[in-house]
Design an enzyme around this catalytic site. Structure first.
Site, PDB file in Angstrom:
ATOM      1  N   GLY A  14       0.542  -1.336  -0.257  1.00 40.42           N
ATOM      2  CA  GLY A  14      -0.371  -0.391  -0.485  1.00 40.42           C
ATOM      3  C   GLY A  14       0.949   1.461  -0.123  1.00 40.42           C
ATOM      4  N   GLY A  16      -0.411   4.474  -0.032  1.00 36.73           N
ATOM      5  CA  GLY A  16      -0.909   5.920   0.894  1.00 36.73           C
ATOM      6  C   GLY A  16      -0.516   6.322   1.245  1.00 36.73           C
ATOM      7  N   GLY A  17      -1.444   6.848   2.474  1.00 36.58           N
ATOM      8  CA  GLY A  17      -0.222   8.470   3.374  1.00 36.58           C
ATOM      9  C   GLY A  17       0.177   7.178   4.325  1.00 36.58           C
ATOM     10  N   PHE A 119     -14.719  21.633  11.827  1.00 34.88           N
ATOM     11  CA  PHE A 119     -15.339  21.094  11.221  1.00 34.88           C
ATOM     12  C   PHE A 119     -16.309  20.120  12.362  1.00 34.88           C
ATOM     13  CE2 PHE A 119     -13.954  17.767   8.223  1.00 34.88           C
ATOM     14  CZ  PHE A 119     -13.186  18.216   7.156  1.00 34.88           C
ATOM     15  N   GLN A 240     -18.932   4.078   7.998  1.00 35.24           N
ATOM     16  CA  GLN A 240     -19.399   5.401   8.148  1.00 35.24           C
ATOM     17  C   GLN A 240     -20.355   6.013   6.391  1.00 35.24           C
ATOM     18  OE1 GLN A 240     -17.062   9.235   7.933  1.00 35.24           O
ATOM     19  NE2 GLN A 240     -17.720   9.358  10.060  1.00 35.24           N
ATOM     20  N   HIS A 242     -21.083   8.828   4.821  1.00 32.99           N
ATOM     21  CA  HIS A 242     -20.958  10.340   4.806  1.00 32.99           C
ATOM     22  C   HIS A 242     -22.144  11.288   4.543  1.00 32.99           C
ATOM     23  CE1 HIS A 242     -19.153  14.737   3.873  1.00 32.99           C
ATOM     24  NE2 HIS A 242     -18.386  13.984   4.144  1.00 32.99           N
ATOM     25  N   LEU A 252     -17.569  12.998  -2.911  1.00 34.07           N
ATOM     26  CA  LEU A 252     -17.753  13.101  -2.033  1.00 34.07           C
ATOM     27  C   LEU A 252     -18.409  15.089  -2.367  1.00 34.07           C
ATOM     28  CD1 LEU A 252     -18.117  12.410   1.482  1.00 34.07           C
ATOM     29  CD2 LEU A 252     -15.589  14.057   0.943  1.00 34.07           C
ATOM     30  N   THR A 254     -17.645  17.862   0.046  1.00 37.23           N
ATOM     31  CA  THR A 254     -16.781  17.572   1.680  1.00 37.23           C
ATOM     32  C   THR A 254     -17.687  18.136   2.863  1.00 37.23           C
ATOM     33  OG1 THR A 254     -14.682  17.877   3.109  1.00 37.23           O
ATOM     34  CG2 THR A 254     -14.818  19.793   0.777  1.00 37.23           C
ATOM     35  N   GLU A 255     -17.438  17.685   3.655  1.00 39.07           N
ATOM     36  CA  GLU A 255     -17.711  18.932   5.107  1.00 39.07           C
ATOM     37  C   GLU A 255     -17.325  19.500   5.125  1.00 39.07           C
ATOM     38  OE1 GLU A 255     -17.893  16.237   8.525  1.00 39.07           O
ATOM     39  OE2 GLU A 255     -17.209  17.403   9.791  1.00 39.07           O
ATOM     40  N   ARG A 286     -20.859  13.247  12.004  1.00 44.75           N
ATOM     41  CA  ARG A 286     -21.330  12.872  10.834  1.00 44.75           C
ATOM     42  C   ARG A 286     -22.559  11.727  10.747  1.00 44.75           C
ATOM     43  NH1 ARG A 286     -16.023  12.121   7.774  1.00 44.75           N
ATOM     44  NH2 ARG A 286     -15.812  14.389   7.215  1.00 44.75           N
ATOM     45  N   HIS A 353     -18.406   5.631   2.928  1.00 45.12           N
ATOM     46  CA  HIS A 353     -17.131   6.590   2.878  1.00 45.12           C
ATOM     47  C   HIS A 353     -16.230   6.414   3.725  1.00 45.12           C
ATOM     48  CE1 HIS A 353     -15.579  10.607   3.097  1.00 45.12           C
ATOM     49  NE2 HIS A 353     -15.075  10.362   4.289  1.00 45.12           N
ATOM     50  N   GLU A 387      -6.971   3.260   7.128  1.00 44.03           N
ATOM     51  CA  GLU A 387      -7.474   2.695   7.055  1.00 44.03           C
ATOM     52  C   GLU A 387      -8.280   1.017   6.956  1.00 44.03           C
ATOM     53  OE1 GLU A 387     -10.512   4.643   4.290  1.00 44.03           O
ATOM     54  OE2 GLU A 387     -12.638   3.602   4.718  1.00 44.03           O
ATOM     55  N   ARG A 398     -16.045   7.600  13.012  1.00 43.18           N
ATOM     56  CA  ARG A 398     -15.087   9.058  12.942  1.00 43.18           C
ATOM     57  C   ARG A 398     -15.267  10.084  12.837  1.00 43.18           C
ATOM     58  NH1 ARG A 398     -12.618  10.875   8.636  1.00 43.18           N
ATOM     59  NH2 ARG A 398     -13.007   9.691   6.541  1.00 43.18           N
ATOM     60  N   SER A 403      -9.575  10.965   9.806  1.00 45.04           N
ATOM     61  CA  SER A 403      -9.006   9.491   9.570  1.00 45.04           C
ATOM     62  C   SER A 403      -7.072  10.424   8.845  1.00 45.04           C
ATOM     63  CB  SER A 403      -9.434   9.253   7.956  1.00 45.04           C
ATOM     64  OG  SER A 403      -8.294   8.343   7.251  1.00 45.04           O
TER      65      SER A 403
END
Ligand SMILES: Cc1cc2nc3c(=O)[nH]c(=O)nc-3n(C[C@H](O)[C@H](O)[C@H](O)COP(=O)(O)OP(=O)(O)OC[C@H]3O[C@@H](n4cnc5c(N)ncnc54)[C@H](O)[C@@H]3O)c2cc1C
Length: 587
Positions: A14, A16-17, A119, A240, A242, A252, A254-255, A286, A353, A387, A398, A403
């Site tokens: 992986g 990702g971040g 947020f 979750q 969203h 999405l 965004t919030e 959420r 989400h 995740e 969450r 995240s």
């Protein structure tokens, strides 16, 4: 077929971040680090994160990590482990500064400090007033972070296996993890990657649902690999939704659009969140906002010709603010609904989400799992972060902006803990031949040709079943039917065929592997959800409308073998402060 084998010290699955931040920590050491990704690293889903990352920097209003911790515990509906939550909220501050120093181009306040926005579910003074805590790069925060981390990895010369698909983990005779079997997507060849430590950082599984904000690649592969290696999945009933996906499409919005001052209205033009969350209103947590939207629609106050969505207004903020703070959602709305949100409201409805559950891990990223009927133990050589993991910091729900924080903090900690682990384990483990044979059998599973069920057909059926039977509101009857239908889908996996193998692209094989992973992960969700007889966070049951702390303040563990469930206690004791006892959750 000769099987290619390569040896590494560390295998990270992986990019990702979570995976990339772990890899950066290993860069200074003289180690062979392999990073495997089924897509080009900067196409990982982290790139799509919009709103931002939480840290109590206090750049706009006074702030404290302790308040952030309170919000996260409350947001989790008291199911999150408080030691891990304290740790994450404290680490948030140095983590964001480290990102800034590594080059993430955050938006700025006029005084030059990092821009922070309000947020949902974020407060000051333990729930008294709204906090401004979410650090953002416009509404493209994940993009800024992922590209920076990728560049750091290029500088560190991490070894990338780009467009390689991990099939299964390899294990020694005691169950310790010794690496993975992967497939080179371009050639279709299998390859064994041996490693002394393996980190799963494969992201979420939003593709189990039909309407989702997640990318096509978020198919829960790492979670399913863990299940097949005998590791359970924790708290999978908590998924979750969203509140604001583009209605009917799922992308999405965004919030941050509500953080910047946007709000929701029903067909009467009423700002209905005032009824559901009198003080936080549109910035309630959420799960609360998603349930409110579904209720409005069910009670006949939805908008549009079919009354099937509500509207999100940001046009009153002015074109300049929309262009500067929300350029990404403006583009999304223009492309997918033909609407410019600077002038018209956006049709929205909840979208699948984020998975709060995942591979059980501790705050050092080590995977901890009970042996069958035995005590909980660390699985030697196996780590999980991001995740796909469940630390658990999000519990039953969450908070937005937590995240990106989770993947960065625990990605980093996994990297650092792996350094210690390797010192204590200087040699590679011996892969059990039975484990390799099992992985190879799975690799060949979809090689059969001919007439059978096409992958896309079964996947569409699965996504529909999950949407209809494990959505925002769940009852015993609905979920039992969902479970039966999911089991029937699992039985029909054997009939899946790729037509004319010689003319099929390897990506079609990848989709078949992904389908099998989605089935396992989907079953973990419905099974865990059916058994939890209470409403907590995102798990909402009209037949058990109350939270039941006496019987259900515990984590669930789903095992693939026999679809078995087990439970373990929530860790309510933080590291240095007093515990937050469960209270009724109002916003
Ligand atoms: C649209 C959207 C917006 C979001 N906005 C925010 C936000 O503003 N703030 C916030 O905090 N969170 C946000 N989130 C959530 C957050 O972005 C994700 O939870 C997080 O980025 C996941 O990071 P990760 O490193 O765990 O996984 P990902 O970034 O999903 O990366 C997974 C990696 O695993 C690889 N992989 C997976 N399976 C395999 C396999 N079988 N073989 C090889 N490689 C594999 C993939 O190629 C990829 O590199 C958002 C999520 C979405 C979908």
């Amino acid at each position: 077929m000769t099987l290619i084998r390569k040896n590494f010290d560390v295998l990270i699955i992986g990019a990702g971040g979570a995976g990339l931040n772990a890899a950066v920590q290993l860069a200074g050491a003289d180690l062979r680090v392999a990073v495997v990704s089924k897509v080009f690293p900067t196409r990982s889903h982290t790139v799509a994160a919009q709103g931002g990352v939480n840290a109590a920097l206090g750049n706009v209003d006074e702030d404290k990590w302790h308040w952030h911790m309170f919000d996260t515990v409350k947001g989790s509906d008291y199911l999150g482990d408080q030691d891990a939550i304290e740790f994450m909220c404290r680490e948030a501050i140095p983590t964001v500064y480290e990102l800034e120093h590594n080059g993430v181009p955050f938006s700025r306040l006029d005084n030059g400090r990092i821009y922070q926005r309000p947020f949902g579910g974020q407060s000051r003074h333990f729930g008294k007033e709204q906090a401004t805590r979410t650090c953002a790069a416009a509404d493209r925060t994940g993009h800024a972070i992922l590209h920076t981390l990728y560049q750091q990895n290029l500088k560190a010369r991490s070894h990338f296996f780009t467009e390689y698909f991990a099939i299964d983990l390899l294990q020694d005779q005691e169950g310790g993890v010794t690496g993975a079997l992967v497939m080179d997507i371009s050639s279709g060849e299998p390859m064994v990657l041996n490693a002394r430590a393996t980190l799963l950082a494969t992201g979420g599984c939003g593709q189990v649902f039909r309407t989702t904000s997640n990318a096509h690649i978020n198919t829960g592969d790492g979670m399913a690999m863990a299940l097949r290696a005998g590791v359970p999945l924790q708290d999978m009933e908590f998924f979750q939704f969203h509140p604001t996906g583009v209605a009917g499409r799922g992308m999405l919005i965004t919030e941050a659009s509500r953080g910047e001052g946007g709000y929701l209205i029903n067909k009467e033009g009423e700002r209905f969140m005032e009824r559901y969350a009198p003080s936080a209103k549109d910035l309630a947590s959420r799960d609360v906002v998603a349930r409110a939207i579904v209720t409005e629609v069910r009670e006949g106050r939805g908008c549009g010709p079919n009354g099937d969505h509500v509207l999100l207004k940001v046009d009153h903020l002015g074109e300049e603010t929309v262009a500067r703070r929300l350029p990404g959602i403006r583009e999304t709305s223009k492309i997918f609904v033909g609407i410019d949100p600077a002038f018209e409201p956006i049709p929205v409805y909840p979208t699948a989400h984020y998975v709060m559950g995942g591979i059980p891990s501790d705050r050092f990223g080590r995977v901890v799992a009970p042996a069958r009927h035995g005590p909980e133990e660390v699985v030697p050589g196996l780590y999980a972060a991001g995740e796909c993991a469940c630390v658990s910091v999000h519990g039953a729900n969450r908070l937005g902006g937590n995240s990106l924080l989770d993947i960065l903090v625990f990605g980093r900690l996994s990297g650092l803990d792996i350094l210690d682990y390797l010192e204590e384990h200087p040699r590679h483990g011996q892969t059990d031949s039975a484990s390799e044979e099992k992985a190879m059998a799975r690799f060949q599973r979809f090689d059969r040709e001919g007439d059978g069920i096409p992958v896309a057909e079964l996947r569409a059926e699965l996504q529909k079943v999950m949407e209809d039977h494990a959505g925002v509101f769940r009852t015993e009857e609905i979920m039992q039917e969902g479970l039966d239908r999911m089991r029937s889908i699992r039985d029909r996996l054997d009939e899946v065929r790729l037509k004319d193998r010689s003319r099929t692209f390897n990506t079609a094989r990848v989709e078949a592997f992904e389908l099998e992973n989605l089935v396992d992960v989907g079953l973990s969700i419905v099974t865990s959800a059916l058994h939890r007889q209470e409403s907590r966070g995102a798990h909402s049951r009209p037949d058990f409308p109350e939270r039941d702390d006496r019987n259900w303040m515990r984590h669930s563990l789903y095992f693939l073998e026999d679809d078995r469930l087990d439970y373990k206690p929530v860790r309510t004791r933080p590291l240095s402060v007093d515990s937050f006892p469960p209270k009724e959750r109002v916003y």
